[in-house]
Design a protein around this motif. Structure first.
Motif: not given
Length: 159
Positions: A22-25, A59-64, A141-155
């Motif tokens: 998710v973070m790579n995406a 499950h991850a593949a369904r979200r690409s 996946l829901d949590l990771l999508e949210d957290a990865c967006e926040g992590l990238l913004n923070d970084l």
């Protein structure tokens, strides 16, 4: 030199390989591939050398998201030096990582994934879906999508 991020869960077959994908995406979508590199590991080495759990991959593949990482155990002797940030999925992962820290500098690198959530702030951990049903994998996946967006913004805010 890119900031190196390491995502850690218990066995490195559900949550942390998903966080890595998710973070790579999220990084690719932002055009920040030259700023960050991602990897994942597990506290235990029981699944070392294995692909991510087939249910998590489906499950991850369904979200690409393509979970390509191979499970490995966290190695405190080298991982604290190699990575700029070590992101645990739950309180036990954080505690295990902290117990392996060699210095205050190592301790400063350890953060919790859900600390970066902006939508799912009522979750204080990314729960392990391994023994649960389908909904557990979707929640991860829901949590990771949210957290990865926040992590990238923070970084990016600190660069």
């Amino acid at each position: 030199m890119p900031k190196a991020l390491l995502f850690v869960c218990l066995g490195n077959i559900c949550r942390s390989p998903s966080a890595e994908a998710v973070m790579n995406a999220v990084i690719r979508k932002a055009g920040d591939e030259n700023k960050f590199s991602c990897d994942s590991a597990g506290i235990i080495g029981h699944h070392e050398g294995e692909r991510a759990d087939s249910r998590m991959r489906a499950h991850a593949a369904r979200r690409s998201y393509d979970l390509t990482s191979i499970s490995r155990q966290f190695k405190y002797q080298t991982d604290f030096d190699k990575f700029d940030l070590i992101i645990g999925m739950d309180d036990q992962n954080i505690s295990d990582l902290q117990s392996q820290a060699r210095s205050k500098a190592d301790l400063k690198k350890i953060v919790k994934m859900t600390d970066y959530c902006s939508k799912f702030t009522h979750y204080n951990t990314v729960p392990d879906p391994y023994y649960g049903g389908e909904a557990g994998f979707e929640l991860v996946l829901d949590l990771l999508e949210d957290a990865c967006e926040g992590l990238l913004n923070d970084l990016n805010g600190k660069l």
